[in-house]
Design a protein around this motif. Structure first.
Motif, PDB file in Angstrom:
ATOM      1  N   LEU A   1       0.822  -1.035  -0.493  1.00  0.00           N
ATOM      2  CA  LEU A   1       0.133   0.371   0.100  1.00  0.00           C
ATOM      3  C   LEU A   1       0.436   1.398   0.319  1.00  0.00           C
ATOM      4  CD1 LEU A   1      -2.427   1.521   0.488  1.00  0.00           C
ATOM      5  CD2 LEU A   1      -2.702   0.734   2.555  1.00  0.00           C
ATOM      6  N   ASN A   2       1.591   1.231   1.120  1.00  0.00           N
ATOM      7  CA  ASN A   2       2.345   2.521   0.777  1.00  0.00           C
ATOM      8  C   ASN A   2       3.640   1.976  -0.966  1.00  0.00           C
ATOM      9  OD1 ASN A   2       1.998   3.319   3.629  1.00  0.00           O
ATOM     10  ND2 ASN A   2       3.129   2.203   4.604  1.00  0.00           N
ATOM     11  N   ALA A   3       3.670   1.229  -1.141  1.00  0.00           N
ATOM     12  CA  ALA A   3       4.574   1.645  -1.943  1.00  0.00           C
ATOM     13  C   ALA A   3       3.904   2.576  -3.292  1.00  0.00           C
ATOM     14  CB  ALA A   3       5.813  -0.234  -3.114  1.00  0.00           C
ATOM     15  N   LEU A   4       3.095   1.557  -3.234  1.00  0.00           N
ATOM     16  CA  LEU A   4       1.722   2.245  -4.434  1.00  0.00           C
ATOM     17  C   LEU A   4       1.100   3.365  -4.138  1.00  0.00           C
ATOM     18  CD1 LEU A   4      -0.578  -0.243  -5.307  1.00  0.00           C
ATOM     19  CD2 LEU A   4       1.242   0.421  -6.745  1.00  0.00           C
ATOM     20  N   GLN A   5       1.257   4.041  -2.956  1.00  0.00           N
ATOM     21  CA  GLN A   5       1.085   5.148  -3.055  1.00  0.00           C
ATOM     22  C   GLN A   5       1.949   5.797  -2.697  1.00  0.00           C
ATOM     23  OE1 GLN A   5      -0.120   5.329   1.206  1.00  0.00           O
ATOM     24  NE2 GLN A   5      -2.316   6.043   0.821  1.00  0.00           N
TER      25      GLN A   5
END
Length: 100
Positions: free
Chosen positions: A82-86
């Protein structure tokens, strides 16, 4: 995997605006970077895009444990993805970051 199919499983099938935003975010992911390089599969990417899209709308509340279960990942791996995509999408998301 189709975003609307996953939205139905999460109880968001009536929220067409969220489904459209999630589909847009998914297309941006495909254009901006190779998400498989950061370990995010197609199903998980669709689920994360739905969560990011839903974070901008107050009425869209769904069970986080169900989301993680559908993704097929552990909670730690899901949060990392999730953090990587954000981070990959950056300011294009237009909503608050989840977890802030």
């Amino acid at each position: 995997m189709d975003v609307s199919f996953i939205a139905k499983k999460l109880g968001l099938s009536d929220s067409k605006h969220i489904i459209r935003k999630a589909a847009e975010l998914r297309r941006l992911c495909d254009v901006q970077f190779d998400s498989s390089a950061i370990g995010v599969g197609e199903i998980c990417k669709a689920i994360i895009c739905l969560e990011i899209a839903a974070s901008g709308w107050e009425e869209a509340i769904f069970d986080r444990s169900t989301v993680i279960k559908l993704s097929g990942m552990s909670e730690k791996a899901y949060n990392r993805s999730l953090n990587a995509l954000q981070n990959g999408l950056g300011d294009k998301v237009g909503y608050k970051r989840i977890g802030d």
